[in-house]
Enzyme design. Structure first.
Site, PDB file in Angstrom:
ATOM      1  N   ASP A 191      49.518  32.896  34.431  1.00 47.86           N
ATOM      2  CA  ASP A 191      48.702  33.213  33.181  1.00 47.86           C
ATOM      3  C   ASP A 191      49.680  33.724  32.119  1.00 47.86           C
ATOM      4  O   ASP A 191      49.296  33.993  31.094  1.00 47.86           O
ATOM      5  CB  ASP A 191      47.435  34.121  33.183  1.00 47.86           C
ATOM      6  N   SER A 192      50.928  34.263  32.466  1.00 48.41           N
ATOM      7  CA  SER A 192      51.800  34.631  31.776  1.00 48.41           C
ATOM      8  C   SER A 192      52.304  33.542  30.780  1.00 48.41           C
ATOM      9  O   SER A 192      52.994  33.961  29.563  1.00 48.41           O
ATOM     10  CB  SER A 192      53.249  34.702  32.309  1.00 48.41           C
ATOM     11  N   ASP A 240      47.152  31.292  39.049  1.00 51.59           N
ATOM     12  CA  ASP A 240      46.254  32.219  38.734  1.00 51.59           C
ATOM     13  C   ASP A 240      45.079  32.024  38.199  1.00 51.59           C
ATOM     14  O   ASP A 240      44.852  31.264  37.289  1.00 51.59           O
ATOM     15  CB  ASP A 240      47.083  33.069  37.085  1.00 51.59           C
ATOM     16  N   LYS A 287      45.419  32.982  42.674  1.00 54.31           N
ATOM     17  CA  LYS A 287      45.882  34.673  42.854  1.00 54.31           C
ATOM     18  C   LYS A 287      44.856  35.191  41.874  1.00 54.31           C
ATOM     19  O   LYS A 287      44.716  34.660  40.648  1.00 54.31           O
ATOM     20  CB  LYS A 287      47.351  34.538  42.062  1.00 54.31           C
ATOM     21  N   GLU A 338      43.893  39.434  40.115  1.00 55.17           N
ATOM     22  CA  GLU A 338      44.519  40.902  40.053  1.00 55.17           C
ATOM     23  C   GLU A 338      43.458  41.740  40.349  1.00 55.17           C
ATOM     24  O   GLU A 338      42.316  41.671  40.251  1.00 55.17           O
ATOM     25  CB  GLU A 338      44.864  41.006  38.723  1.00 55.17           C
ATOM     26  N   GLU A 362      53.665  44.675  41.493  1.00 56.51           N
ATOM     27  CA  GLU A 362      54.253  44.662  39.999  1.00 56.51           C
ATOM     28  C   GLU A 362      54.424  45.866  39.487  1.00 56.51           C
ATOM     29  O   GLU A 362      53.631  46.804  39.519  1.00 56.51           O
ATOM     30  CB  GLU A 362      53.524  43.893  39.156  1.00 56.51           C
TER      31      GLU A 362
END
Length: 266
Positions: free
Chosen positions: A45-46, A84, A112, A114, A181
């Site tokens: 999602d960057s 993501d 993925k 978070e 991270e």
């Protein structure tokens, strides 16, 4: 390159061979990266910052992620493809299952998400239903407002202990990979040694099971954005192409010369 799977990635950890990961958001870079021998491609999602010009990943939608995952899957030649789940796309277990199914149908091999142990119920359900999961601890960009900015996580003993507890819980829930991270190198090494699943570091030292960078960052495409953990692999007279820069990245990750202390947190 042989087609990468969860099992082949796990074998690399067992062999203590570093795993290489790069982001991709389109078909052309997906083809180039996968044919260079990168084991894992992350449709991150960057893309909200890299492709859309946003200040964070928060504005990225499921529609965006599905579109870019399809583009990358079209020309991926053997890399394991992770996509993501974007901001608030996994607030409930039911929502997580539905959105993960759409990413898998778009061509992802793994999703993925978070967060710490609060994500365990969703991970358990995804794993039960045959959807592999990559978890993400430390600096979690979707929570950057709650974290007070892009800061290193786990520097004090209490915070470090919590990240370690979360890592164990995520593995026990069924996660197959864990991204760490912006955490101190010694903490990342400790977590990597205690887990059986591979860890992928970004700003977490060179003792994790592998490394990930945003492709555009490691090519130096945004000179105004260079956090400590980013290295420009295109910044050399000997590197005359994007392919050569990717191969240089692979070589330095495999030899554990990247990241060095200059690109890590103590």
């Amino acid at each position: 390159m042989k087609k990468q799977t969860i099992h082949s990635i796990q074998e690399l950890k067992q062999l203590d061979e570093p795993i290489t990961v790069l982001t991709a958001y389109d078909a052309s870079f997906s083809k180039l990266i996968s044919e260079s021998g990168i084991e894992i491609i992350l449709v991150g999602d960057s893309l909200g910052m890299v492709m859309q010009g946003n200040q964070s990943t928060v504005p990225v939608s499921m529609t965006n992620m599905i579109y870019h995952t399809k583009c990358v899957a079209q020309s991926n030649n053997g890399s394991l493809l992770i996509a993501d789940l974007p901001y608030m796309a996994y607030a409930t277990v039911e929502q997580t299952l539905s959105n993960s199914a759409m990413l898998m149908q778009a061509g992802a091999n793994m999703v993925k998400l978070e967060g710490g142990d609060w994500t365990c119920p969703a991970i358990e359900k995804l794993t039960e239903r045959g959807i592999p999961v990559c978890a993400h601890l430390g600096l979690t960009p979707q929570s950057v407002d709650a974290l007070g900015g892009y800061k290193v996580q786990g520097r004090d003993s209490e915070a470090a202990a919590q990240i370690l507890r979360d890592a164990r819980a995520l593995e026990n829930a069924g996660a197959s990979l864990l991204v760490l991270e912006c955490v101190p190198s010694d903490l990342a090494e400790k977590i990597t040694k205690q887990l059986t699943i591979p860890t992928i570091g970004i700003g977490a030292g060179n003792k994790t099971s592998g490394q990930v960078l945003v492709l555009q960052d490691m090519l130096g495409m945004n000179p105004d954005f260079k956090p400590k953990f980013v290295k420009n692999f295109f910044d050399s007279e000997k590197v005359t192409s994007i392919s050569a820069a990717i191969l240089k990245y692979i070589s330095e990750v495999k030899s554990r010369s990247f990241p060095d202390k200059e690109h890590s947190f103590e």
